[in-house]
Each structure stands twice: as C-alpha cells, then as structure tokens.
Design a protein around this motif. Sequence first.
Motif, PDB file in Angstrom:
ATOM      1  N   ALA A  73       0.833  -1.205   0.000  1.00 30.29           N
ATOM      2  CA  ALA A  73       0.000   0.000   0.000  1.00 30.29           C
ATOM      3  C   ALA A  73       0.867   1.253   0.000  1.00 30.29           C
ATOM      4  N   ARG A  74       0.406   2.242  -0.702  1.00 27.00           N
ATOM      5  CA  ARG A  74       1.076   3.537  -0.721  1.00 27.00           C
ATOM      6  C   ARG A  74       0.059   4.584  -0.315  1.00 27.00           C
ATOM      7  N   LEU A  75       0.470   5.462   0.577  1.00 29.03           N
ATOM      8  CA  LEU A  75      -0.397   6.536   1.036  1.00 29.03           C
ATOM      9  C   LEU A  75      -0.334   7.663   0.013  1.00 29.03           C
ATOM     10  N   MET A  76      -1.479   8.092  -0.443  1.00 28.86           N
ATOM     11  CA  MET A  76      -1.550   9.135  -1.467  1.00 28.86           C
ATOM     12  C   MET A  76      -1.747  10.490  -0.792  1.00 28.86           C
ATOM     13  N   ASP A  77      -0.918  11.437  -1.156  1.00 28.79           N
ATOM     14  CA  ASP A  77      -1.074  12.794  -0.645  1.00 28.79           C
ATOM     15  C   ASP A  77      -2.126  13.489  -1.509  1.00 28.79           C
ATOM     16  N   GLU A  78      -3.307  13.655  -0.939  1.00 31.78           N
ATOM     17  CA  GLU A  78      -4.428  14.192  -1.701  1.00 31.78           C
ATOM     18  C   GLU A  78      -4.218  15.647  -2.130  1.00 31.78           C
ATOM     19  N   SER A  79      -3.318  16.363  -1.476  1.00 35.24           N
ATOM     20  CA  SER A  79      -3.099  17.760  -1.835  1.00 35.24           C
ATOM     21  C   SER A  79      -2.331  17.886  -3.157  1.00 35.24           C
ATOM     22  N   ASN A  80      -1.696  16.788  -3.607  1.00 39.57           N
ATOM     23  CA  ASN A  80      -0.936  16.824  -4.858  1.00 39.57           C
ATOM     24  C   ASN A  80      -1.729  16.341  -6.067  1.00 39.57           C
ATOM     25  N   ILE A  81      -3.016  16.134  -5.901  1.00 41.15           N
ATOM     26  CA  ILE A  81      -3.823  15.616  -7.006  1.00 41.15           C
ATOM     27  C   ILE A  81      -4.068  16.725  -8.024  1.00 41.15           C
ATOM     28  N   ASP A  82      -3.809  16.404  -9.287  1.00 41.10           N
ATOM     29  CA  ASP A  82      -4.033  17.329 -10.396  1.00 41.10           C
ATOM     30  C   ASP A  82      -5.530  17.361 -10.691  1.00 41.10           C
ATOM     31  N   LEU A  83      -6.154  18.510 -10.483  1.00 36.91           N
ATOM     32  CA  LEU A  83      -7.597  18.617 -10.660  1.00 36.91           C
ATOM     33  C   LEU A  83      -8.016  18.910 -12.101  1.00 36.91           C
ATOM     34  N   SER A  84      -7.053  19.001 -13.023  1.00 38.69           N
ATOM     35  CA  SER A  84      -7.425  19.250 -14.413  1.00 38.69           C
ATOM     36  C   SER A  84      -7.853  17.964 -15.109  1.00 38.69           C
ATOM     37  N   LYS A  85      -7.463  16.801 -14.554  1.00 39.38           N
ATOM     38  CA  LYS A  85      -7.838  15.506 -15.117  1.00 39.38           C
ATOM     39  C   LYS A  85      -8.318  14.582 -14.003  1.00 39.38           C
ATOM     40  N   VAL A  86      -9.184  13.651 -14.347  1.00 38.31           N
ATOM     41  CA  VAL A  86      -9.672  12.671 -13.382  1.00 38.31           C
ATOM     42  C   VAL A  86      -8.555  11.678 -13.064  1.00 38.31           C
ATOM     43  N   SER A  87      -8.305  11.491 -11.753  1.00 39.03           N
ATOM     44  CA  SER A  87      -7.308  10.512 -11.312  1.00 39.03           C
ATOM     45  C   SER A  87      -7.816   9.872 -10.022  1.00 39.03           C
ATOM     46  N   ILE A  88      -7.026   8.975  -9.472  1.00 41.81           N
ATOM     47  CA  ILE A  88      -7.432   8.327  -8.233  1.00 41.81           C
ATOM     48  C   ILE A  88      -7.615   9.395  -7.151  1.00 41.81           C
ATOM     49  N   PHE A  89      -8.626   9.258  -6.329  1.00 39.30           N
ATOM     50  CA  PHE A  89      -9.036  10.167  -5.254  1.00 39.30           C
ATOM     51  C   PHE A  89      -9.687  11.454  -5.744  1.00 39.30           C
ATOM     52  N   SER A  90      -9.930  11.559  -7.065  1.00 44.52           N
ATOM     53  CA  SER A  90     -10.692  12.699  -7.580  1.00 44.52           C
ATOM     54  C   SER A  90     -12.169  12.465  -7.290  1.00 44.52           C
ATOM     55  N   THR A  91     -12.874  13.534  -6.980  1.00 44.55           N
ATOM     56  CA  THR A  91     -14.330  13.471  -6.876  1.00 44.55           C
ATOM     57  C   THR A  91     -14.854  14.067  -8.173  1.00 44.55           C
ATOM     58  N   VAL A  92     -15.652  13.282  -8.883  1.00 44.80           N
ATOM     59  CA  VAL A  92     -16.088  13.659 -10.223  1.00 44.80           C
ATOM     60  C   VAL A  92     -17.604  13.761 -10.273  1.00 44.80           C
ATOM     61  N   LYS A  93     -18.079  14.887 -10.772  1.00 48.69           N
ATOM     62  CA  LYS A  93     -19.522  15.059 -10.988  1.00 48.69           C
ATOM     63  C   LYS A  93     -19.754  14.812 -12.474  1.00 48.69           C
ATOM     64  N   ILE A  94     -20.623  13.840 -12.760  1.00 49.83           N
ATOM     65  CA  ILE A  94     -20.890  13.488 -14.154  1.00 49.83           C
ATOM     66  C   ILE A  94     -22.389  13.550 -14.438  1.00 49.83           C
ATOM     67  N   LYS A  95     -22.694  13.725 -15.733  1.00 46.01           N
ATOM     68  CA  LYS A  95     -24.097  13.742 -16.149  1.00 46.01           C
ATOM     69  C   LYS A  95     -24.285  12.686 -17.219  1.00 46.01           C
TER      70      LYS A  95
END
Length: 157
Positions: A73-95
């Motif tokens: 297991a690797r702990l993911m630093d959520e503050s480093n998530i790129d919000l321009s693309k969907v990736s692991i730990f992204s919250t995505v609103k879809i229609k």
Amino acid sequence: MSKISYYTQEGLEKLKKELHELRTKGRADIARQIAEAREKGDLSENAEYDAAKEAQGLLELKIAKLEELISNARLMDESNIDLSKVSIFSTVKIKNKKTKAVMTYTLVSQEEADLKAGKISVESPIGKGLLGKSVGDVAKIQVPAGELEVEILEISR
C-alpha cells in the motif's frame, strides 16, 4: 509480484485495524474453538475439530492477504492531485447524456470502494472510463447494461 495500491489515510487505517483485529481477536476465537473441539474426544471422527481447523486456515489466509495488501500500500497525498484531469481520489460530478441524471463519485482503490458512500474503484468500468478525462469531456463507457455516455461536469478533491 504484487501490485501497488494507493490509499487515503482513512482507508489504510481501516485495513490496519482489520488486520489487528484478525490477529488478536480472530486467532483467539479460533484457538478457543479448537480447544473446545479437542475436549470432545477422538479427533479422527470429530467434525467440530475439522471445521475449527478449516476456519483457522481461512483466517490465516485472510491475514496473509491483508499483510501483503498493506505491505504494497502507498499513502496518497491528496493535496498533490491534479484537478485538471480525473485521477485516483478525484471526486467527479458526471451527467448521464441519455437520462440527464447527475451523479458524483470519488475514485478510490478497489479495497476502499463503497458505492453507498459514492466511492467507486478505479478498476471498475466507470472508474476506468473516467480516468484521464477533463471537465467538458464526454466519456463512452462500456458497462454490463450496454454503453454509458457521460459528460464530466466537475472535478474536485
């Protein structure tokens, strides 16, 4: 070679807590069951003893799998998530393009997935179909019920 999985702090702590409980309470319960079955006499014809030994084997297998999972297991630093693309730990609103239904999902590792909590696995068809997409993109995702066409409305943490 085991695959590396990424977890939130909460998800990793949950796995560690489950492992600790299995090692302590789970093993103690099995040992008690085996001792009780032994007291009943001849082990060669004792179904309770056989069942307790089988349960012990299954418990040890589960413990070994959890230990392997945690070691990879690797702990993911959520503050480093790129919000321009969907990736692991992204919250995505879809229609949904067909039904116009709006849904919000958080993409997590397979072990943390919980649809009732809005957490879907990056390994699921929808998770795979959303990965790498940006706001405004339309994703065509093959799901068991056919093809699902969704538009990415928002990506957040």
